[in-house]
Write an enzyme that holds these catalytic residues in place. Structure first.
Site, short mmCIF file in Angstrom:
data_model
loop_
_atom_site.label_atom_id
_atom_site.label_comp_id
_atom_site.label_asym_id
_atom_site.label_seq_id
_atom_site.Cartn_x
_atom_site.Cartn_y
_atom_site.Cartn_z
CD GLU A 93 -1.93 -2.37 1.65
OE1 GLU A 93 -0.68 -2.54 1.92
OE2 GLU A 93 -2.55 -3.19 1.42
CG HIS A 117 -9.41 -6.21 8.85
ND1 HIS A 117 -8.53 -6.73 9.69
CD2 HIS A 117 -9.26 -6.77 7.54
CE1 HIS A 117 -7.78 -7.48 8.74
NE2 HIS A 117 -7.91 -7.26 7.68
#
Lengths: 358, 468
Positions: free
Chosen positions: B201, B270
């Site tokens: 990322e 998450h």
């Protein structure tokens, strides 16, 4: 001295027994680069540019001492041959350049006006970033100079993105992304290496190894201190270059450009260089001895090196003095300009946050 | 003319220092780069180098002197052709006096503003561009689209219209999207413009940002915004700030998009709403739509924006269907809230998945005789505070419903705006209805307890109406 990774690896990989032996790199390698055969005029131009950087940086240090430049100010003194040698090989119409916060030298080597650079250092409206960026954050999209970035290593993926753009647009351009030995330990550098090779992006990764990441020497921070090998596991070839020799820097860049422009993907140039001053103006540099610095100055100074080349080429001492005088004038004018130019208008506080109106 | 050597500033904060030691003496010849003295700053002992060449004519501040103000003349250098013996100290003051006298001459060229009083701040111009949503012409057909489809259509339309737009991210191409948002895009636009990245990322956010700086218009998909934490440096430091730092030269037209907020039973790492994080950063646009029409119209606007946009979707909403006008080019204005339900008794401000809960709560409240107005912020930065304040003027009561933590939240921001600019219109304190202030737990019962629900919104609305 320029050394391709291949020759080194070959020397070490004679034995075929044992798994821990390095693999024979069964990959295409760039040729061993040579020193660039500069004409007398080119040599004079290299000398002029390097001297401009040296004198500009000395003046910047002086203005910092006078309180005219604030914050962090990282000088390029000692490393001049790297930016001058590399950027002299680029095609200004299509190639792009990006670097970290030690950026004054790269901008000068790209022909940007010393006045607007110095005025940025003093935080004036006439500065190249309107006084809003300062020493570490300077840009010229017109010259395809994309900064000037303050976060160590950030310019490496950003430069990879510029290279992505060159390939996407098929404009034939190559990006040169400069970073230091310190940044070469950042994780994002390897994320960028991976994508650059995977997508065969046109980029030259230039590691300016000036031996010290702020106060930590390469030997104390890098498990593999031969930084030109850092691309090996991504199949990116590397070349180690004498970064104190502008002709070696130029020669290696020619080799690297040939590699990249022929579509073979990225390449690494490790430029072995040295900074004479502290990491920034506020670094007392106690991590190395005065003798060490003096020894490099005496034996390897890049400007003295070119001076010797020029003497061999029959350039008279007086001609060099005339250049020196001209440079001092340019730098003094830049300093005067930067001291007297007005600060940004208070209204500038709110401009350039966003481009659009919402 | 002799050159004055002044006490240097050797750190960003140094105002005075100790001249610890002279390494040269009067009569010595100095060259640029020679170390002349050791100076103790507030942080360290620094070496002070000569910049000019010449003969050191006079030392004006002896070694061992404490409290030498920056800018004090400490020595004089005679230049080439000048007799060192003729050099005299600057006429006006002795260095000691000068040090005591303060900075009058010490920092001659220091900008005015660095003196005591701060410069007067100019008035900040309010954005004039307050255009309403475009009218949907009468007779326009509507189609039912899931948010997933609306987002894909927005990207596809913009990619058809502008060759600079491309999409990159994990599993966006061959896998057709981790959440199937990018379904079919590889087939239509090919691998040059729909690019699978490695799971890196930080790296690909940087590559996208660099590509935007170079003139392309990337859409960077994060599989979820939780993973964008690895990349937040490029979103904030590289994408958001560069236009400002470059004095307007370096634009960064990029969209970072992906699901944000709690999903279902995926636990703390998450499940997080990053709206307040990004909304606190000047230089970013932050959009968090609720329904499919807004998802489409605002994503198209985001891709066309010259500014970096963080576009926060919600996984739980991807499969929900809404009516979307069938128009060739449905683009909505950024920075404009929308009244989802008109009402007169209390305002419920929300965004993203919270809007659905607010609408549900409004239905329940209606059954109890409370007429609630529901405002969907849609854009979190720049925030449409006029819409909030206009509604407050009408209802005099306001609560915020946010699927996220309470501390330093969008709800906190709205609450502050109401205090600062809507105080006279308030008949009750502003209340925040949010998730619990804990990492999201996995256990089904605990997760349910941690997340905001419609009933809490109903209770808060009744409380500010003094009907609880």
């Amino acid at each position: 001295m320029a050394k391709a990774a291949s020759s080194r690896s070959n020397n070490e990989s004679g034995s075929k027994t044992g798994k821990s032996e390095p693999l024979i790199p069964n990959r295409e390698r760039p040729d061993e680069p040579g020193r660039y055969p500069a004409s007398k005029d080119e040599l004079l131009e290299f000398y002029r540019q390097m001297l401009l950087i040296r004198r500009f940086e000395e003046k910047a240090g002086q203005l910092y001492g006078l309180g005219l430049i604030g914050g962090f100010c990282h000088l390029y003194i000692g490393q001049e041959a790297v930016a001058v040698g590399i950027q002299s090989a680029l095609d200004g119409d299509k190639d792009s350049v990006i670097t970290g916060y030690r950026d004054h030298g790269h901008m000068l080597a790209y022909g940007l006006d010393p006045k607007v650079i110095m005025a940025e250092l003093t935080g004036r409206d006439a500065g190249i970033s309107k006084g809003k960026g300062g020493s570490m954050h300077m840009f010229s999209t017109e010259k395809k100079f994309y900064g000037g970035h303050g976060i160590v290593g950030a310019q490496v993926p950003l430069g990879t993105g510029l290279a992505f753009g060159h390939k996407y647009n098929e404009d034939g351009g190559v990006c040169v992304a400069y970073f230091g030995d310190g940044a070469s330990n950042q994780g994002q550098v390897y994320e960028a290496f991976n994508m650059a090779e995977l997508w065969k992006l046109p980029i030259i990764f230039v590691i300016e190894n000036n031996q010290y990441a702020m106060g930590t020497s390469v030997n104390r921070s890098a498990a593999e201190d031969q930084l030109f090998r850092r691309g090996e596991s991504f199949r990116i070839p590397g070349i180690q270059v004498d970064g104190m020799d502008v002709l070696a820097a130029r020669g290696a860049t020619e080799t690297a450009l040939e590699w990249v422009r022929s579509g073979k993907g990225p390449i690494i140039l490790e430029m072995k260089t040295y900074r004479y001053r502290g990491h920034s103006m506020s670094d007392p540099a106690k991590y190395r001895s005065r003798e060490e610095v003096q020894s490099v100055r005496d034996k390897s100074d890049p400007i003295e090196h070119v001076k010797r080349e020029l003497a061999d080429a029959g350039v008279a001492e007086d001609d060099l003095k005339a250049i020196e005088k001209e440079i001092r004038k340019i730098v003094n004018e830049a300093a005067d300009y930067a001291e007297t130019a007005p600060e940004p208008e208070p209204e500038e506080l709110y401009t350039d946050v966003l481009v659009g109106k919402y | 003319m002799a050159v004055e050597i002044k006490m240097p500033a050797l750190s960003p904060t140094m105002e005075e220092g100790t001249l610890a030691k002279w390494l040269v003496k009067e009569g010595d010849t100095v060259a640029a780069g020679d170390i002349m003295a050791e100076i103790e700053t507030d942080k360290a002992t620094m070496e002070f180098e000569a910049v000019d060449e010449g003969v050191l004519a006079k030392i004006l501040v002896p070694e061992g002197t404490d409290g030498v103000k920056v800018g004090t003349v400490i020595a004089m250098i005679a230049e080439e052709g000048e007799d060192a013996g003729d050099v005299s100290a600057p006429a006006a003051d002795t260095p000691d006096k000068k040090a005591k006298a303060g900075e009058s001459d010490a920092k001659p060229a220091k900008p005015e503003t660095e003196k005591d009083e701060a410069p007067t701040k100019p008035a900040r111009l309010e954005s004039e561009a307050r255009q309403p949503d475009p009218e949907v012409p009468e007779g326009t057909e509507f189609e039912k689209l899931t948010i997933r489809e609306a987002l894909r259509d927005a990207m596809a339309e913009e990619m058809r219209a502008d060759g600079r737009v491309f999409l990159m991210g994990e599993e966006v191409a061959e896998y057709q999207g981790a959440y199937k948002v990018t379904q079919g895009l590889l087939d239509e636009f090919g691998p040059k413009r729909v690019i699978d990245t490695p799971i890196t990322e930080y790296g690909f956010a940087g590559v996208g940002t660099g590509a935007a700086m170079g003139g392309l218009r990337p859409i960077v998909e994060f599989m979820t915004f939780n993973f964008a934490m690895q990349a937040i440096d490029h979103i904030v430091n590289s994408a958001a700030k560069t236009n400002y730092m470059s004095g307007g030269q370096m634009r960064c037209p990029i969209v970072f998009r992906g699901p944000n907020g709690a999903a279902s039973r995926v636990a703390a790492q998450h499940s997080q709403n990053y709206g307040p994080w990004y909304a606190s950063v000047p230089g970013l646009i932050v959009i968090a739509p609720y329904d499919a029409a807004d998802a489409k119209g605002l994503l198209k606007a985001a891709i066309r924006s010259e500014d970096p946009v963080v576009f926060l979707e919600n996984e739980l909403l991807y499969g929900r269907s809404f009516e979307v006008p069938k128009l060739d080019d449905y683009v909505l204005p950024i920075g404009k809230a929308r009244i989802m339900r008109e009402g007169s008794d209390v305002t419920i401000v929300s965004y993203s998945i919270g809007v659905g809960l607010a609408l549900e709560a409004a239905e329940t409240l209606a059954g109890e005789g409370i007429d609630a107005e529901v405002i969907d912020l849609r854009t979190l930065r720049p925030l449409d505070k006029h819409a909030v304040l206009d509604s407050l003027k009408k209802t005099n009561r306001l609560i915020i419903a946010e699927e996220g933590w309470p501390t330093c939240s969008i709800a906190s921001e709205i609450s502050a705006i109401c205090m600062e600019e809507g105080f006279d219109h308030l008949d009750a304190p502003v209340l925040r209805v949010t998730n619990e202030d804990v990492p999201l737990p996995y256990a089904a019962n605990l997760e349910k307890l941690a997340l905001i629900n419609a009933d809490q919104i109903v209770q808060a609305a009744k409380k500010v109406c003094y009907k609880d």
